[in-house]
Write a protein that holds these residues in place. Structure first.
Motif, PDB file in Angstrom:
ATOM      1  N   MET A 125      53.700 121.499  53.528  1.00 13.43           N
ATOM      2  CA  MET A 125      54.355 120.270  53.979  1.00 13.43           C
ATOM      3  C   MET A 125      55.536 119.931  53.072  1.00 13.43           C
ATOM      4  O   MET A 125      55.605 118.856  52.526  1.00 13.43           O
ATOM      5  N   GLY A 126      56.457 120.789  52.942  1.00 10.48           N
ATOM      6  CA  GLY A 126      57.604 120.508  52.104  1.00 10.48           C
ATOM      7  C   GLY A 126      58.668 119.681  52.798  1.00 10.48           C
ATOM      8  O   GLY A 126      59.708 119.385  52.230  1.00 10.48           O
ATOM      9  N   HIS A 127      58.432 119.292  54.042  1.00  7.13           N
ATOM     10  CA  HIS A 127      59.431 118.550  54.813  1.00  7.13           C
ATOM     11  C   HIS A 127      59.364 117.067  54.493  1.00  7.13           C
ATOM     12  O   HIS A 127      58.318 116.538  54.128  1.00  7.13           O
ATOM     13  N   ARG A 128      60.448 116.387  54.671  1.00  8.51           N
ATOM     14  CA  ARG A 128      60.467 114.934  54.480  1.00  8.51           C
ATOM     15  C   ARG A 128      60.151 114.260  55.808  1.00  8.51           C
ATOM     16  O   ARG A 128      60.811 114.475  56.797  1.00  8.51           O
ATOM     17  N   TYR A 129      59.127 113.422  55.801  1.00  9.51           N
ATOM     18  CA  TYR A 129      58.722 112.725  57.009  1.00  9.51           C
ATOM     19  C   TYR A 129      59.100 111.259  56.974  1.00  9.51           C
ATOM     20  O   TYR A 129      59.006 110.576  57.967  1.00  9.51           O
ATOM     21  N   ALA A 130      59.501 110.760  55.817  1.00  6.13           N
ATOM     22  CA  ALA A 130      59.844 109.350  55.709  1.00  6.13           C
ATOM     23  C   ALA A 130      60.696 109.128  54.468  1.00  6.13           C
ATOM     24  O   ALA A 130      60.733 109.950  53.567  1.00  6.13           O
ATOM     25  N   TYR A 131      61.368 108.016  54.458  1.00  6.36           N
ATOM     26  CA  TYR A 131      62.131 107.568  53.300  1.00  6.36           C
ATOM     27  C   TYR A 131      61.645 106.181  52.935  1.00  6.36           C
ATOM     28  O   TYR A 131      61.243 105.412  53.799  1.00  6.36           O
ATOM     29  N   VAL A 132      61.718 105.876  51.675  1.00  8.75           N
ATOM     30  CA  VAL A 132      61.394 104.528  51.218  1.00  8.75           C
ATOM     31  C   VAL A 132      62.668 103.942  50.637  1.00  8.75           C
ATOM     32  O   VAL A 132      63.310 104.544  49.777  1.00  8.75           O
ATOM     33  N   ILE A 133      63.044 102.787  51.136  1.00  9.61           N
ATOM     34  CA  ILE A 133      64.198 102.062  50.612  1.00  9.61           C
ATOM     35  C   ILE A 133      63.673 100.777  50.020  1.00  9.61           C
ATOM     36  O   ILE A 133      62.955 100.024  50.680  1.00  9.61           O
ATOM     37  N   ALA A 134      64.003 100.531  48.761  1.00  7.99           N
ATOM     38  CA  ALA A 134      63.484  99.342  48.088  1.00  7.99           C
ATOM     39  C   ALA A 134      64.609  98.646  47.322  1.00  7.99           C
ATOM     40  O   ALA A 134      65.636  99.244  47.004  1.00  7.99           O
ATOM     41  N   LYS A 181      67.733  98.430  38.618  1.00  5.10           N
ATOM     42  CA  LYS A 181      67.441  99.762  39.132  1.00  5.10           C
ATOM     43  C   LYS A 181      65.984 100.122  38.859  1.00  5.10           C
ATOM     44  O   LYS A 181      65.295 100.661  39.733  1.00  5.10           O
ATOM     45  N   GLU A 182      65.509  99.807  37.680  1.00  2.00           N
ATOM     46  CA  GLU A 182      64.130 100.123  37.312  1.00  2.00           C
ATOM     47  C   GLU A 182      63.127  99.405  38.208  1.00  2.00           C
ATOM     48  O   GLU A 182      62.116  99.969  38.622  1.00  2.00           O
ATOM     49  N   GLU A 183      63.406  98.136  38.528  1.00  2.00           N
ATOM     50  CA  GLU A 183      62.509  97.378  39.399  1.00  2.00           C
ATOM     51  C   GLU A 183      62.520  97.949  40.810  1.00  2.00           C
ATOM     52  O   GLU A 183      61.479  98.033  41.468  1.00  2.00           O
ATOM     53  N   ALA A 184      63.680  98.364  41.291  1.00  2.00           N
ATOM     54  CA  ALA A 184      63.774  98.961  42.624  1.00  2.00           C
ATOM     55  C   ALA A 184      62.972 100.263  42.680  1.00  2.00           C
ATOM     56  O   ALA A 184      62.268 100.524  43.661  1.00  2.00           O
ATOM     57  N   ILE A 185      63.050 101.068  41.639  1.00  2.00           N
ATOM     58  CA  ILE A 185      62.275 102.318  41.596  1.00  2.00           C
ATOM     59  C   ILE A 185      60.789 101.998  41.583  1.00  2.00           C
ATOM     60  O   ILE A 185      60.001 102.627  42.303  1.00  2.00           O
ATOM     61  N   LYS A 186      60.391 101.026  40.780  1.00  2.00           N
ATOM     62  CA  LYS A 186      58.978 100.621  40.726  1.00  2.00           C
ATOM     63  C   LYS A 186      58.516 100.150  42.099  1.00  2.00           C
ATOM     64  O   LYS A 186      57.451 100.543  42.580  1.00  2.00           O
ATOM     65  N   ASN A 187      59.318  99.324  42.772  1.00  2.00           N
ATOM     66  CA  ASN A 187      58.964  98.827  44.105  1.00  2.00           C
ATOM     67  C   ASN A 187      58.878  99.965  45.123  1.00  2.00           C
ATOM     68  O   ASN A 187      58.007  99.964  45.993  1.00  2.00           O
ATOM     69  N   ALA A 188      59.776 100.933  45.019  1.00  2.00           N
ATOM     70  CA  ALA A 188      59.754 102.081  45.930  1.00  2.00           C
ATOM     71  C   ALA A 188      58.486 102.904  45.730  1.00  2.00           C
ATOM     72  O   ALA A 188      57.863 103.337  46.697  1.00  2.00           O
ATOM     73  N   ARG A 189      58.091 103.102  44.489  1.00  2.00           N
ATOM     74  CA  ARG A 189      56.863 103.873  44.224  1.00  2.00           C
ATOM     75  C   ARG A 189      55.634 103.143  44.744  1.00  2.00           C
ATOM     76  O   ARG A 189      54.726 103.767  45.298  1.00  2.00           O
ATOM     77  N   ILE A 190      55.598 101.839  44.582  1.00  2.00           N
ATOM     78  CA  ILE A 190      54.473 101.053  45.115  1.00  2.00           C
ATOM     79  C   ILE A 190      54.437 101.172  46.635  1.00  2.00           C
ATOM     80  O   ILE A 190      53.387 101.404  47.232  1.00  2.00           O
ATOM     81  N   ALA A 191      55.602 101.032  47.271  1.00  2.00           N
ATOM     82  CA  ALA A 191      55.672 101.120  48.736  1.00  2.00           C
ATOM     83  C   ALA A 191      55.276 102.510  49.211  1.00  2.00           C
ATOM     84  O   ALA A 191      54.534 102.658  50.189  1.00  2.00           O
TER      85      ALA A 191
END
Length: 53
Positions: A1-10, A15-25
């Motif tokens: 399953m190396g394909h991308r099935y979704a993207y997360v935009i946060a 920048k650090e908070e956006a990355i943290k929010n993206a990982r949580i999502a």
């Protein structure tokens, strides 16, 4: 399953908070994969759809 099935935009206040929010999502995403042959058998054919109308 190396394909991308979704993207997360946060977003975040930094920048650090956006990355943290993206990982949580991303951790909330689940995939439900079905057997391709099973799905085809369960779907009504076009002929059946025409008879229903």
């Amino acid at each position: 399953m190396g394909h991308r099935y979704a993207y997360v935009i946060a977003i975040g206040h930094s920048k650090e908070e956006a990355i943290k929010n993206a990982r949580i999502a991303a951790g909330q995403i689940t995939f439900h994969l079905a057997d391709e042959n099973r799905v085809e058998k369960e779907l009504p054919s076009e002929e059946q759809n025409e008879n229903d109308q």
